[in-house]
Design a protein around this motif. Structure first.
Motif, PDB file in Angstrom:
ATOM      1  N   GLU A 112       0.403  -1.262   0.085  1.00 26.19           N
ATOM      2  CA  GLU A 112       0.074  -0.274  -0.229  1.00 26.19           C
ATOM      3  C   GLU A 112       0.739   1.578   0.197  1.00 26.19           C
ATOM      4  O   GLU A 112      -0.035   2.343  -1.109  1.00 26.19           O
ATOM      5  CB  GLU A 112      -0.540  -0.186   1.375  1.00 26.19           C
ATOM      6  CG  GLU A 112      -2.355  -1.041   1.059  1.00 26.19           C
ATOM      7  CD  GLU A 112      -3.092  -1.104   2.099  1.00 26.19           C
ATOM      8  OE1 GLU A 112      -3.344  -0.016   2.961  1.00 26.19           O
ATOM      9  OE2 GLU A 112      -4.257  -1.781   1.798  1.00 26.19           O
ATOM     10  N   PRO A 113       1.994   1.394   0.577  1.00 32.50           N
ATOM     11  CA  PRO A 113       2.298   2.899   0.283  1.00 32.50           C
ATOM     12  C   PRO A 113       2.780   2.886  -0.839  1.00 32.50           C
ATOM     13  O   PRO A 113       2.864   4.501  -1.356  1.00 32.50           O
ATOM     14  CB  PRO A 113       3.771   1.946   1.600  1.00 32.50           C
ATOM     15  CG  PRO A 113       3.250   1.417   2.366  1.00 32.50           C
ATOM     16  CD  PRO A 113       2.722   0.797   1.786  1.00 32.50           C
ATOM     17  N   ALA A 114       3.564   2.212  -1.469  1.00 34.57           N
ATOM     18  CA  ALA A 114       3.790   2.278  -2.576  1.00 34.57           C
ATOM     19  C   ALA A 114       2.761   2.703  -3.920  1.00 34.57           C
ATOM     20  O   ALA A 114       2.657   3.334  -4.856  1.00 34.57           O
ATOM     21  CB  ALA A 114       4.552   1.300  -3.627  1.00 34.57           C
ATOM     22  N   ILE A 115       1.315   1.965  -3.373  1.00 35.99           N
ATOM     23  CA  ILE A 115       0.012   2.310  -4.386  1.00 35.99           C
ATOM     24  C   ILE A 115       0.005   4.203  -3.916  1.00 35.99           C
ATOM     25  O   ILE A 115      -0.029   4.264  -4.891  1.00 35.99           O
ATOM     26  CB  ILE A 115      -0.745   1.722  -3.576  1.00 35.99           C
ATOM     27  CG1 ILE A 115      -0.284   0.007  -4.119  1.00 35.99           C
ATOM     28  CG2 ILE A 115      -2.609   1.669  -4.646  1.00 35.99           C
ATOM     29  CD1 ILE A 115      -1.612  -0.892  -3.603  1.00 35.99           C
ATOM     30  N   HIS A 116       0.489   4.654  -2.580  1.00 27.83           N
ATOM     31  CA  HIS A 116      -0.902   5.794  -2.667  1.00 27.83           C
ATOM     32  C   HIS A 116       0.821   6.361  -3.499  1.00 27.83           C
ATOM     33  O   HIS A 116       0.043   7.688  -3.354  1.00 27.83           O
ATOM     34  CB  HIS A 116      -0.582   5.735  -0.887  1.00 27.83           C
ATOM     35  CG  HIS A 116      -1.380   5.117  -0.095  1.00 27.83           C
ATOM     36  ND1 HIS A 116      -2.811   5.308  -0.424  1.00 27.83           N
ATOM     37  CD2 HIS A 116      -1.816   4.121   0.556  1.00 27.83           C
ATOM     38  CE1 HIS A 116      -4.043   5.012  -0.414  1.00 27.83           C
ATOM     39  NE2 HIS A 116      -3.082   3.579   1.082  1.00 27.83           N
ATOM     40  N   ALA A 117       1.834   6.749  -3.161  1.00 27.37           N
ATOM     41  CA  ALA A 117       3.270   7.381  -3.635  1.00 27.37           C
ATOM     42  C   ALA A 117       3.148   7.686  -4.779  1.00 27.37           C
ATOM     43  O   ALA A 117       2.649   7.900  -6.231  1.00 27.37           O
ATOM     44  CB  ALA A 117       3.825   6.358  -3.014  1.00 27.37           C
ATOM     45  N   VAL A 118       2.452   6.249  -6.392  1.00 29.79           N
ATOM     46  CA  VAL A 118       2.480   5.926  -6.958  1.00 29.79           C
ATOM     47  C   VAL A 118       1.229   7.186  -8.018  1.00 29.79           C
ATOM     48  O   VAL A 118       1.100   7.992  -8.791  1.00 29.79           O
ATOM     49  CB  VAL A 118       2.034   5.091  -7.661  1.00 29.79           C
ATOM     50  CG1 VAL A 118       1.362   4.776  -9.284  1.00 29.79           C
ATOM     51  CG2 VAL A 118       3.615   4.100  -7.663  1.00 29.79           C
ATOM     52  N   LEU A 119       0.104   6.548  -7.253  1.00 28.54           N
ATOM     53  CA  LEU A 119      -1.289   7.157  -7.326  1.00 28.54           C
ATOM     54  C   LEU A 119      -1.360   8.964  -6.504  1.00 28.54           C
ATOM     55  O   LEU A 119      -1.276  10.082  -7.323  1.00 28.54           O
ATOM     56  CB  LEU A 119      -2.760   6.996  -6.175  1.00 28.54           C
ATOM     57  CG  LEU A 119      -2.944   5.348  -6.915  1.00 28.54           C
ATOM     58  CD1 LEU A 119      -3.574   4.947  -5.562  1.00 28.54           C
ATOM     59  CD2 LEU A 119      -3.231   5.691  -8.163  1.00 28.54           C
ATOM     60  N   GLU A 120      -0.510   9.279  -5.804  1.00 27.10           N
ATOM     61  CA  GLU A 120      -0.127  10.998  -5.204  1.00 27.10           C
ATOM     62  C   GLU A 120       0.787  11.362  -6.939  1.00 27.10           C
ATOM     63  O   GLU A 120       0.531  12.591  -7.188  1.00 27.10           O
ATOM     64  CB  GLU A 120       1.076  10.502  -4.173  1.00 27.10           C
ATOM     65  CG  GLU A 120       0.573  12.212  -3.941  1.00 27.10           C
ATOM     66  CD  GLU A 120      -0.380  13.069  -3.587  1.00 27.10           C
ATOM     67  OE1 GLU A 120      -0.103  14.225  -3.340  1.00 27.10           O
ATOM     68  OE2 GLU A 120      -1.584  12.361  -3.005  1.00 27.10           O
ATOM     69  N   HIS A 121       1.722  10.342  -7.310  1.00 29.68           N
ATOM     70  CA  HIS A 121       2.761  11.147  -8.546  1.00 29.68           C
ATOM     71  C   HIS A 121       1.853  11.534  -9.704  1.00 29.68           C
ATOM     72  O   HIS A 121       1.960  12.466 -10.291  1.00 29.68           O
ATOM     73  CB  HIS A 121       3.258  10.031  -8.366  1.00 29.68           C
ATOM     74  CG  HIS A 121       4.426  10.293  -9.570  1.00 29.68           C
ATOM     75  ND1 HIS A 121       5.134  11.743  -9.654  1.00 29.68           N
ATOM     76  CD2 HIS A 121       4.815  10.085 -10.772  1.00 29.68           C
ATOM     77  CE1 HIS A 121       5.360  11.488 -10.338  1.00 29.68           C
ATOM     78  NE2 HIS A 121       5.500  10.856 -11.448  1.00 29.68           N
ATOM     79  N   VAL A 122       0.541  10.071  -9.608  1.00 29.42           N
ATOM     80  CA  VAL A 122       0.323  10.633 -10.823  1.00 29.42           C
ATOM     81  C   VAL A 122      -1.072  11.552 -11.384  1.00 29.42           C
ATOM     82  O   VAL A 122      -1.659  11.687 -11.843  1.00 29.42           O
ATOM     83  CB  VAL A 122      -0.278   9.125 -12.280  1.00 29.42           C
ATOM     84  CG1 VAL A 122       1.838   8.529 -11.752  1.00 29.42           C
ATOM     85  CG2 VAL A 122      -0.878   8.149 -10.963  1.00 29.42           C
ATOM     86  N   GLY A 123      -1.507  11.795  -9.808  1.00 34.03           N
ATOM     87  CA  GLY A 123      -2.437  12.674  -9.271  1.00 34.03           C
ATOM     88  C   GLY A 123      -4.030  11.667  -9.557  1.00 34.03           C
ATOM     89  O   GLY A 123      -4.971  12.803  -9.712  1.00 34.03           O
ATOM     90  N   LEU A 124      -4.007  10.200  -9.044  1.00 29.33           N
ATOM     91  CA  LEU A 124      -5.182  10.074  -9.453  1.00 29.33           C
ATOM     92  C   LEU A 124      -5.615   9.297  -7.857  1.00 29.33           C
ATOM     93  O   LEU A 124      -5.177   8.739  -7.120  1.00 29.33           O
ATOM     94  CB  LEU A 124      -5.230   8.424 -10.139  1.00 29.33           C
ATOM     95  CG  LEU A 124      -4.890   8.162 -11.783  1.00 29.33           C
ATOM     96  CD1 LEU A 124      -4.236   7.174 -11.981  1.00 29.33           C
ATOM     97  CD2 LEU A 124      -6.199   9.159 -12.079  1.00 29.33           C
ATOM     98  N   ARG A 125      -6.649   9.858  -7.837  1.00 24.89           N
ATOM     99  CA  ARG A 125      -7.426   9.458  -6.471  1.00 24.89           C
ATOM    100  C   ARG A 125      -8.076   8.977  -5.740  1.00 24.89           C
ATOM    101  O   ARG A 125     -10.118   9.170  -6.096  1.00 24.89           O
ATOM    102  CB  ARG A 125      -7.711  11.114  -5.991  1.00 24.89           C
ATOM    103  CG  ARG A 125      -6.901  11.961  -5.446  1.00 24.89           C
ATOM    104  CD  ARG A 125      -6.455  13.572  -4.875  1.00 24.89           C
ATOM    105  NE  ARG A 125      -4.924  14.297  -5.085  1.00 24.89           N
ATOM    106  CZ  ARG A 125      -4.462  13.738  -5.549  1.00 24.89           C
ATOM    107  NH1 ARG A 125      -4.718  14.422  -7.007  1.00 24.89           N
ATOM    108  NH2 ARG A 125      -3.599  15.008  -5.428  1.00 24.89           N
ATOM    109  N   PRO A 126      -7.771   7.406  -5.668  1.00 29.48           N
ATOM    110  CA  PRO A 126      -9.062   6.372  -5.497  1.00 29.48           C
ATOM    111  C   PRO A 126      -9.989   6.891  -4.662  1.00 29.48           C
ATOM    112  O   PRO A 126      -9.714   7.604  -3.670  1.00 29.48           O
ATOM    113  CB  PRO A 126      -8.400   5.273  -5.689  1.00 29.48           C
ATOM    114  CG  PRO A 126      -7.581   5.190  -5.012  1.00 29.48           C
ATOM    115  CD  PRO A 126      -7.021   6.884  -5.690  1.00 29.48           C
ATOM    116  N   ASP A 127     -11.075   6.134  -3.602  1.00 30.48           N
ATOM    117  CA  ASP A 127     -11.940   5.982  -3.370  1.00 30.48           C
ATOM    118  C   ASP A 127     -11.569   4.894  -1.830  1.00 30.48           C
ATOM    119  O   ASP A 127     -11.929   5.040  -0.732  1.00 30.48           O
ATOM    120  CB  ASP A 127     -13.565   5.992  -3.240  1.00 30.48           C
ATOM    121  CG  ASP A 127     -13.743   6.372  -4.404  1.00 30.48           C
ATOM    122  OD1 ASP A 127     -14.505   8.291  -3.692  1.00 30.48           O
ATOM    123  OD2 ASP A 127     -14.384   6.398  -5.226  1.00 30.48           O
TER     124      ASP A 127
END
Length: 200
Positions: A112-127
């Motif tokens: 999960e830390p890597a998932i959050h880092a990637v999503l934050e970097h690319v600007g995608l915000r899931p629920d």
């Protein structure tokens, strides 16, 4: 007339929502070289989406895999996240799902830390996000979040959808082609995220 329930769409991460190939392959090379292993790009790229432990174990003795995993994850946050990009149409698709009252859940083999880092970097915000899950192991998270569909590029993703009892939408942006995705249980296969909304 009964209104349809808003969709809860599950997504895989790597090579589905984001193009992470270059970063993952580079970090795999780094981790393998530190522990006496080696592989070609052509060997590593098709492995994207499968559990890290399994992938490293293909090229290293068992007693070196844990240390290589730690080195991979350390380098991933520094070297791979910055070169990861959103797949074409990803942001627009997530916006469209929400405009219809839906929710977005990312379920990935990544921690999960890597998932959050990637999503934050690319600007995608899931629920919601669930990590460290692969293939049928993803089904519990899909059921927990009430997913109505699961979108992924890997045959393991289609097995996850089938295990969760929801339609699997395969995208051919990763290592597996239409035939492989259908054989793994995909209800429909599309070429990219721009074609997903019409299938929901």
């Amino acid at each position: 007339m009964t209104e349809p329930h808003p969709p809860v769409v599950g997504f895989d991460l790597d090579m589905t929502l984001v193009d992470s190939r270059a970063g993952i392959v580079a970090c795999m090379h780094h981790a393998l070289e530190l522990h006496g292993g080696s592989a070609s790009d052509e060997q590593l790229a098709p492995l994207i989406g499968a559990p890290l432990r399994d992938n490293l174990a293909l090229f290293l003795p068992d007693d070196r895999v844990e240390a290589a995993m730690a080195d991979y994850r350390s380098s991933y946050l520094v070297d791979a996240v910055p070169v990861t990009t959103a797949m074409p149409g990803a942001a627009e698709l997530l916006d469209a799902i929400r405009e219809r009252g839906g929710r977005v859940v990312v379920v990935s083999a990544k921690v999960e830390p890597a998932i959050h880092a990637v999503l934050e970097h690319v600007g995608l915000r899931p629920d919601a996000v669930a990590g460290d899950l692969f293939a049928e192991g993803k089904a519990s998270a899909l059921r927990e979040h009430g997913a109505t569909t699961y979108v992924g590029d890997h045959t393991g993703d289609m097995r996850a959808a089938r295990a969760a009892g929801v339609p699997g939408i395969g995208v051919t942006t990763g290592p597996h082609d239409e035939q492989a995705l259908r054989e793994a249980g995909a209800s429909v296969v599309v070429a990219g995220l721009g074609e997903v909304l019409a299938q929901l």
